[in-house]
Motif scaffolding. Structure first.
Motif, PDB file in Angstrom:
ATOM      1  N   PHE A  24     100.325 -63.757  91.103  1.00  0.00           N
ATOM      2  CA  PHE A  24     100.950 -63.965  89.809  1.00  0.00           C
ATOM      3  C   PHE A  24     100.048 -63.513  88.676  1.00  0.00           C
ATOM      4  O   PHE A  24      98.839 -63.415  88.826  1.00  0.00           O
ATOM      5  CB  PHE A  24     101.244 -65.460  89.604  1.00  0.00           C
ATOM      6  N   ARG A  25     100.668 -63.271  87.517  1.00  0.00           N
ATOM      7  CA  ARG A  25      99.958 -63.182  86.242  1.00  0.00           C
ATOM      8  C   ARG A  25     100.148 -64.539  85.591  1.00  0.00           C
ATOM      9  O   ARG A  25     101.210 -65.133  85.686  1.00  0.00           O
ATOM     10  CB  ARG A  25     100.562 -62.110  85.329  1.00  0.00           C
ATOM     11  N   GLU A  26      99.129 -65.030  84.893  1.00  0.00           N
ATOM     12  CA  GLU A  26      99.211 -66.350  84.278  1.00  0.00           C
ATOM     13  C   GLU A  26      99.164 -66.213  82.773  1.00  0.00           C
ATOM     14  O   GLU A  26      98.466 -65.361  82.230  1.00  0.00           O
ATOM     15  CB  GLU A  26      98.049 -67.223  84.763  1.00  0.00           C
ATOM     16  N   ARG A  27      99.972 -67.038  82.098  1.00  0.00           N
ATOM     17  CA  ARG A  27      99.900 -67.117  80.641  1.00  0.00           C
ATOM     18  C   ARG A  27     100.393 -68.472  80.182  1.00  0.00           C
ATOM     19  O   ARG A  27     101.181 -69.128  80.858  1.00  0.00           O
ATOM     20  CB  ARG A  27     100.683 -65.997  79.972  1.00  0.00           C
ATOM     21  N   SER A  47     102.616 -77.440  76.080  1.00  0.00           N
ATOM     22  CA  SER A  47     102.447 -76.133  76.703  1.00  0.00           C
ATOM     23  C   SER A  47     102.635 -76.242  78.206  1.00  0.00           C
ATOM     24  O   SER A  47     102.455 -77.311  78.781  1.00  0.00           O
ATOM     25  CB  SER A  47     101.051 -75.572  76.443  1.00  0.00           C
ATOM     26  N   ALA A  48     103.004 -75.128  78.813  1.00  0.00           N
ATOM     27  CA  ALA A  48     103.122 -75.046  80.268  1.00  0.00           C
ATOM     28  C   ALA A  48     102.337 -73.827  80.726  1.00  0.00           C
ATOM     29  O   ALA A  48     102.062 -72.918  79.953  1.00  0.00           O
ATOM     30  CB  ALA A  48     104.584 -74.907  80.677  1.00  0.00           C
ATOM     31  N   SER A  49     101.971 -73.837  81.994  1.00  0.00           N
ATOM     32  CA  SER A  49     101.370 -72.647  82.599  1.00  0.00           C
ATOM     33  C   SER A  49     102.505 -71.797  83.148  1.00  0.00           C
ATOM     34  O   SER A  49     103.298 -72.274  83.962  1.00  0.00           O
ATOM     35  CB  SER A  49     100.428 -73.023  83.746  1.00  0.00           C
ATOM     36  N   GLY A  50     102.590 -70.586  82.668  1.00  0.00           N
ATOM     37  CA  GLY A  50     103.603 -69.664  83.170  1.00  0.00           C
ATOM     38  C   GLY A  50     102.982 -68.760  84.221  1.00  0.00           C
ATOM     39  O   GLY A  50     101.975 -68.109  83.964  1.00  0.00           O
ATOM     40  N   LEU A  51     103.554 -68.764  85.420  1.00  0.00           N
ATOM     41  CA  LEU A  51     103.110 -67.863  86.478  1.00  0.00           C
ATOM     42  C   LEU A  51     104.196 -66.808  86.647  1.00  0.00           C
ATOM     43  O   LEU A  51     105.327 -67.128  87.004  1.00  0.00           O
ATOM     44  CB  LEU A  51     102.889 -68.604  87.790  1.00  0.00           C
ATOM     45  N   ILE A  52     103.853 -65.565  86.373  1.00  0.00           N
ATOM     46  CA  ILE A  52     104.797 -64.455  86.457  1.00  0.00           C
ATOM     47  C   ILE A  52     104.526 -63.715  87.752  1.00  0.00           C
ATOM     48  O   ILE A  52     103.419 -63.210  87.970  1.00  0.00           O
ATOM     49  CB  ILE A  52     104.631 -63.511  85.257  1.00  0.00           C
ATOM     50  N   CYS A  53     105.522 -63.687  88.631  1.00  0.00           N
ATOM     51  CA  CYS A  53     105.338 -63.065  89.942  1.00  0.00           C
ATOM     52  C   CYS A  53     104.922 -61.614  89.783  1.00  0.00           C
ATOM     53  O   CYS A  53     105.558 -60.843  89.064  1.00  0.00           O
ATOM     54  CB  CYS A  53     106.634 -63.171  90.766  1.00  0.00           C
ATOM     55  N   TRP A  54     103.840 -61.253  90.439  1.00  0.00           N
ATOM     56  CA  TRP A  54     103.297 -59.897  90.379  1.00  0.00           C
ATOM     57  C   TRP A  54     104.270 -58.897  91.005  1.00  0.00           C
ATOM     58  O   TRP A  54     104.346 -57.759  90.601  1.00  0.00           O
ATOM     59  CB  TRP A  54     101.960 -59.875  91.119  1.00  0.00           C
ATOM     60  N   ASN A  55     105.059 -59.354  91.979  1.00  0.00           N
ATOM     61  CA  ASN A  55     105.962 -58.477  92.718  1.00  0.00           C
ATOM     62  C   ASN A  55     107.301 -58.271  92.006  1.00  0.00           C
ATOM     63  O   ASN A  55     107.723 -57.144  91.794  1.00  0.00           O
ATOM     64  CB  ASN A  55     106.197 -59.050  94.124  1.00  0.00           C
ATOM     65  N   CYS A  56     107.982 -59.367  91.625  1.00  0.00           N
ATOM     66  CA  CYS A  56     109.345 -59.229  91.088  1.00  0.00           C
ATOM     67  C   CYS A  56     109.483 -59.610  89.620  1.00  0.00           C
ATOM     68  O   CYS A  56     110.499 -59.323  88.999  1.00  0.00           O
ATOM     69  CB  CYS A  56     110.330 -60.039  91.931  1.00  0.00           C
TER      70      CYS A  56
END
Length: 77
Positions: A24-27, A47-56
């Motif tokens: 994941f990418r984190e933001r 705030s929340a930790s957003g994990l953006i899937c590196w694949n999709c």
């Protein structure tokens, strides 16, 4: 672009609910509420930790403070 990370809560590794990817990418993501924005207190929203899937690219949000991020080891590839 940032390097991918993996994540876990306790002994449970996080996987994408869409594609089952585990990198994941984190933001940081602000969880804005209209009332707080109206009163100009948007800065005080949680705030929340957003994990953006590196694949999709699917975005997962976590407010759990026990979320741990780590760099994948070369052998984990």
């Amino acid at each position: 672009m940032a390097k991918p990370v993996r994540a876990a809560i306790g002994n449970v590794r996080v996987k994408c609910i869409f594609c089952q990817g585990d990198e994941f990418r984190e933001r940081e993501v602000k969880l804005n509420s209209s009332g707080m924005e109206f009163m100009n207190f948007g800065w005080a929203n949680e705030s929340a930790s957003g994990l953006i899937c590196w694949n999709c690219g699917y975005v997962h949000l976590f407010v759990n403070k026990d979320l741990k991020l780590y760099q994948p080891k070369k052998a984990e590839g």
